[in-house]
Design a protein around this motif. Structure first.
Motif, mmCIF file in Angstrom:
data_model
loop_
_atom_site.group_PDB
_atom_site.id
_atom_site.type_symbol
_atom_site.label_atom_id
_atom_site.label_comp_id
_atom_site.label_asym_id
_atom_site.label_seq_id
_atom_site.Cartn_x
_atom_site.Cartn_y
_atom_site.Cartn_z
ATOM 1 N N ASP A 87 3.678 14.859 -59.286
ATOM 2 C CA ASP A 87 4.435 13.674 -59.713
ATOM 3 C C ASP A 87 3.500 12.536 -60.092
ATOM 4 N N HIS A 88 2.482 12.307 -59.263
ATOM 5 C CA HIS A 88 1.525 11.232 -59.537
ATOM 6 C C HIS A 88 0.726 11.518 -60.810
ATOM 7 N N LEU A 89 0.329 12.763 -60.997
ATOM 8 C CA LEU A 89 -0.406 13.113 -62.219
ATOM 9 C C LEU A 89 0.455 12.898 -63.454
ATOM 10 N N LEU A 90 1.722 13.281 -63.376
ATOM 11 C CA LEU A 90 2.623 13.104 -64.514
ATOM 12 C C LEU A 90 2.860 11.635 -64.823
ATOM 13 N N ALA A 91 2.805 10.781 -63.822
ATOM 14 C CA ALA A 91 3.033 9.352 -64.015
ATOM 15 C C ALA A 91 1.772 8.616 -64.454
ATOM 16 N N SER A 92 0.633 9.300 -64.419
ATOM 17 C CA SER A 92 -0.633 8.673 -64.793
ATOM 18 C C SER A 92 -0.701 8.422 -66.292
#
Length: 111
Positions: A87-92
């Motif tokens: 999720d964090h990678l996708l939001a980066s």
């Protein structure tokens, strides 16, 4: 026996797993819910043989585990925190110049 990998090895394994679009799609599907290989193959539109090879890679990287379920085997993320990491990678936000690619893109298949 399961062991904990050092920080650098964890990142390298995660990077190896994310280096292939099919493996990324598998991880994203498993982020939503555990799944059986036949269902994953149908959902992703890949052959079961190809899916099996990618699942083996993800297992070797330590990102997914198998769970026996009667006569079937279910796959799930090895740790629920991997879903949060995805999720964090996708939001980066990546700073990428649109007219540039990696120097090795044509030979290495990156970017």
């Amino acid at each position: 026996m399961l062991t904990l990998a050092p920080d650098i090895e964890v990142l390298a394994r995660f990077g190896r797993a994310l280096a292939d679009p099919i493996r990324c799609r598998i991880l994203l599907a498993l982020r939503e819910a555990p799944a059986y290989p036949s269902d994953l193959a149908d959902t992703l539109g890949v052959s079961r043989t190809r899916l099996s090879n990618h699942l083996a890679c993800l297992r070797d990287c330590g990102l997914v585990v198998t769970v026996p379920d009667g006569r079937r085997t279910r796959y799930e993320l090895a740790d629920a925190r991997l879903g949060h990491a995805l999720d964090h990678l996708l939001a980066s936000v990546l700073a990428v110049e649109s007219d540039k690619t990696c120097p090795d893109a044509t030979t290495e298949g990156c970017c």
